[in-house]
Structures are given as C-alpha cells and as structure tokens.
Write a protein that holds these residues in place. Structure first.
Motif, PDB file in Angstrom:
ATOM      1  N   ILE A  70      -4.228   6.273   3.784  1.00  0.00           N
ATOM      2  CA  ILE A  70      -4.408   7.707   3.568  1.00  0.00           C
ATOM      3  C   ILE A  70      -3.190   8.229   2.801  1.00  0.00           C
ATOM      4  O   ILE A  70      -2.064   8.124   3.287  1.00  0.00           O
ATOM      5  N   PRO A  71      -3.424   8.777   1.587  1.00  0.00           N
ATOM      6  CA  PRO A  71      -2.297   9.263   0.774  1.00  0.00           C
ATOM      7  C   PRO A  71      -1.451  10.292   1.531  1.00  0.00           C
ATOM      8  O   PRO A  71      -1.978  11.128   2.260  1.00  0.00           O
ATOM      9  N   PHE A  72      -0.173  10.205   1.367  1.00  0.00           N
ATOM     10  CA  PHE A  72       0.859  11.050   1.958  1.00  0.00           C
ATOM     11  C   PHE A  72       1.046  10.806   3.454  1.00  0.00           C
ATOM     12  O   PHE A  72       2.130  11.003   3.963  1.00  0.00           O
ATOM     13  N   VAL A  73       0.000  10.399   4.156  1.00  0.00           N
ATOM     14  CA  VAL A  73       0.161   9.989   5.551  1.00  0.00           C
ATOM     15  C   VAL A  73       0.986   8.711   5.588  1.00  0.00           C
ATOM     16  O   VAL A  73       1.820   8.521   6.469  1.00  0.00           O
ATOM     17  N   ASP A  74       0.763   7.851   4.566  1.00  0.00           N
ATOM     18  CA  ASP A  74       1.514   6.597   4.505  1.00  0.00           C
ATOM     19  C   ASP A  74       3.018   6.834   4.414  1.00  0.00           C
ATOM     20  O   ASP A  74       3.800   6.167   5.079  1.00  0.00           O
ATOM     21  N   ASN A  75       3.419   7.828   3.624  1.00  0.00           N
ATOM     22  CA  ASN A  75       4.856   8.135   3.519  1.00  0.00           C
ATOM     23  C   ASN A  75       5.388   8.711   4.827  1.00  0.00           C
ATOM     24  O   ASN A  75       6.515   8.411   5.227  1.00  0.00           O
ATOM     25  N   LEU A 129       7.934   4.579  -1.624  1.00  0.00           N
ATOM     26  CA  LEU A 129       8.472   5.797  -2.236  1.00  0.00           C
ATOM     27  C   LEU A 129       8.459   5.671  -3.757  1.00  0.00           C
ATOM     28  O   LEU A 129       8.044   6.599  -4.461  1.00  0.00           O
ATOM     29  N   ALA A 130       8.870   4.515  -4.267  1.00  0.00           N
ATOM     30  CA  ALA A 130       8.851   4.296  -5.720  1.00  0.00           C
ATOM     31  C   ALA A 130       7.419   4.348  -6.253  1.00  0.00           C
ATOM     32  O   ALA A 130       7.164   4.935  -7.310  1.00  0.00           O
ATOM     33  N   SER A 131       6.491   3.778  -5.520  1.00  0.00           N
ATOM     34  CA  SER A 131       5.087   3.821  -5.924  1.00  0.00           C
ATOM     35  C   SER A 131       4.566   5.255  -5.919  1.00  0.00           C
ATOM     36  O   SER A 131       3.838   5.659  -6.830  1.00  0.00           O
ATOM     37  N   SER A 132       4.942   6.023  -4.908  1.00  0.00           N
ATOM     38  CA  SER A 132       4.503   7.424  -4.824  1.00  0.00           C
ATOM     39  C   SER A 132       5.027   8.230  -6.008  1.00  0.00           C
ATOM     40  O   SER A 132       4.303   9.037  -6.592  1.00  0.00           O
ATOM     41  N   VAL A 133       6.288   8.010  -6.358  1.00  0.00           N
ATOM     42  CA  VAL A 133       6.904   8.749  -7.461  1.00  0.00           C
ATOM     43  C   VAL A 133       6.273   8.350  -8.793  1.00  0.00           C
ATOM     44  O   VAL A 133       5.928   9.198  -9.609  1.00  0.00           O
ATOM     45  N   LYS A 134       6.104   7.050  -9.014  1.00  0.00           N
ATOM     46  CA  LYS A 134       5.617   6.572 -10.316  1.00  0.00           C
ATOM     47  C   LYS A 134       4.120   6.764 -10.514  1.00  0.00           C
ATOM     48  O   LYS A 134       3.671   6.934 -11.638  1.00  0.00           O
ATOM     49  N   THR A 135       3.331   6.719  -9.419  1.00  0.00           N
ATOM     50  CA  THR A 135       1.870   6.789  -9.570  1.00  0.00           C
ATOM     51  C   THR A 135       1.262   8.024  -8.915  1.00  0.00           C
ATOM     52  O   THR A 135       0.036   8.138  -8.875  1.00  0.00           O
ATOM     53  N   GLY A 139      -1.019   4.444  -6.466  1.00  0.00           N
ATOM     54  CA  GLY A 139      -0.710   3.019  -6.382  1.00  0.00           C
ATOM     55  C   GLY A 139      -0.370   2.558  -4.976  1.00  0.00           C
ATOM     56  O   GLY A 139      -0.185   1.364  -4.744  1.00  0.00           O
ATOM     57  N   ASN A 140      -0.288   3.491  -4.044  1.00  0.00           N
ATOM     58  CA  ASN A 140       0.140   3.141  -2.687  1.00  0.00           C
ATOM     59  C   ASN A 140      -0.845   2.231  -1.961  1.00  0.00           C
ATOM     60  O   ASN A 140      -0.445   1.456  -1.095  1.00  0.00           O
ATOM     61  N   SER A 141      -2.131   2.305  -2.305  1.00  0.00           N
ATOM     62  CA  SER A 141      -3.094   1.423  -1.639  1.00  0.00           C
ATOM     63  C   SER A 141      -2.830  -0.042  -2.007  1.00  0.00           C
ATOM     64  O   SER A 141      -3.038  -0.940  -1.191  1.00  0.00           O
ATOM     65  N   VAL A 142      -2.345  -0.268  -3.230  1.00  0.00           N
ATOM     66  CA  VAL A 142      -1.991  -1.631  -3.634  1.00  0.00           C
ATOM     67  C   VAL A 142      -0.782  -2.105  -2.826  1.00  0.00           C
ATOM     68  O   VAL A 142      -0.748  -3.235  -2.334  1.00  0.00           O
ATOM     69  N   VAL A 143       0.207  -1.227  -2.680  1.00  0.00           N
ATOM     70  CA  VAL A 143       1.397  -1.551  -1.888  1.00  0.00           C
ATOM     71  C   VAL A 143       0.994  -1.812  -0.437  1.00  0.00           C
ATOM     72  O   VAL A 143       1.449  -2.785   0.181  1.00  0.00           O
ATOM     73  N   THR A 144       0.129  -0.978   0.106  1.00  0.00           N
ATOM     74  CA  THR A 144      -0.335  -1.134   1.483  1.00  0.00           C
ATOM     75  C   THR A 144      -1.036  -2.466   1.688  1.00  0.00           C
ATOM     76  O   THR A 144      -0.797  -3.164   2.673  1.00  0.00           O
ATOM     77  N   THR A 145      -1.902  -2.827   0.759  1.00  0.00           N
ATOM     78  CA  THR A 145      -2.619  -4.095   0.858  1.00  0.00           C
ATOM     79  C   THR A 145      -1.649  -5.272   0.801  1.00  0.00           C
ATOM     80  O   THR A 145      -1.777  -6.233   1.577  1.00  0.00           O
TER      81      THR A 145
END
Length: 185
Positions: A70-75, A129-135, A139-145
């Motif tokens: 879930i976007p932003f919940v992950d952070n 955090l880097a993924s959130s800033v850049k994408t 892109g966070n779902s890729v990082v999560t996976t």
C-alpha cells in the motif's frame, strides 16, 4: 564449542538478517520449522513452535506483507519496523542458540541478532525512501517484492543451509557497504 551450537548461531544470524527485510516472516518460518521438528529451539522458546504462536505469526506475516504494497503505508511501516526488527532479530537469535550459557546467549542475541536485523532494516528503509523519491512511490512495489523474496530466501537458507545463510548475509553487508560508499560521494 560443538558444531550444533555453531550451526544454531548461523541459523539465528540468518533469521535475524531476514528480520530486517520482513519482521514476521522469519518468526513464522522459525515457528513452522520448530513445529515440524526441522530445527531445535532453546528450551525457553519451544512455545514458538506451538499452534497458537504459528497461527498468530502467520496472520501477522501476511498482514505485514500486504501492508507493504500500500503506497505511503509502506514508508510509515518502516518507522515502526526498525525497532520491531531489532526485537525480532534478538528473539530469533536467542531462541535458536542451543547449548550455550544464557548470559552469552543473550549478549550474542542482542548484539549480533538485534544489530544484524537493525542494519538490514536500515538498508531497506533507505532503499524504499530512494524509490519513493525517484518514482513517486510507484516503484515501491518492486522494492517490496524484492525484500519479501530476500526474506523468504534468507529464512529458508538459515533453516536448511545455515552456513550458506551466513555467507549470504556477509555478501549483503558487503554489497550494502559498497553501495553506501559509492553513493555517498
């Protein structure tokens, strides 16, 4: 020190490192492995292999994995996952070490287990955090996976091939340190 004790330390380190990627996944894996008598646990922690603990940890694991998609919940989860990872790393290390004095077990669990989990969690938080800033979070779902896959792999290696798990943890530390030095400049 006998080989079984050394392997139990490697098992604990592998599971602790995995706790840095997902807090509840290695705890659930340890619970399953203990329940099916694949790994021995320190006699004070045998309850983790019981059905109530296994069900509870399984629900917590699935909830955690889903919440990271879930976007932003992950952070937000990363904020609470850091201290939880330290606790989980300490618990998995303390519960898997066998045939050692309790004082040495807890010292090793806190320093090596909690420390390893905290460092791994720190690396994953920075990556997210880097993924959130850049994408913009897309892109966070890729990082999560990738993190979940790494947690599954490390937990499995720790349980079935603890020596390889230790090698994998060292490789992850080296790569993380190399990336840190590269991007710091």
């Amino acid at each position: 020190m006998e080989i079984q004790t050394v392997l139990s330390i490697f098992l604990g380190l592998g599971l602790a490192a995995s706790s840095g990627f997902r807090v509840f996944l290695p705890l659930f894996a340890m619970s399953l492995a203990s329940h099916f008598n694949i790994i021995p646990l320190n006699e004070s922690w045998v309850w983790i292999g019981g059905l109530p603990a296994m069900i509870t940890l399984g629900i917590a694991m699935f909830s955690e994995i889903l919440a990271y998609y879930i976007p932003f919940v992950d952070n937000a989860l990363d904020l609470i996952a850091t201290p939880l990872a330290a606790v989980a790393g300490t618990v998995v290390m303390a519960s898997t070490i066998i045939h050692l004095d309790p004082m040495f077990t807890w010292g090793l669990a806190i320093i090596a287990g909690g420390g390893t989990a905290t460092v791994m969690q720190g690396m994953t938080s920075v990556t997210r955090l880097a993924s959130s800033v850049k994408t913009g979070g897309f892109g966070n779902s890729v990082v999560t996976t990738a993190e979940t896959g790494t947690a599954i792999t490390l937990s499995s290696l720790a349980i079935f091939l603890p020596v390889l798990a230790l090698i994998a943890v060292v490789i992850i530390f080296v790569i993380g340190f190399w990336l840190y030095r590269k991007f710091r400049k």
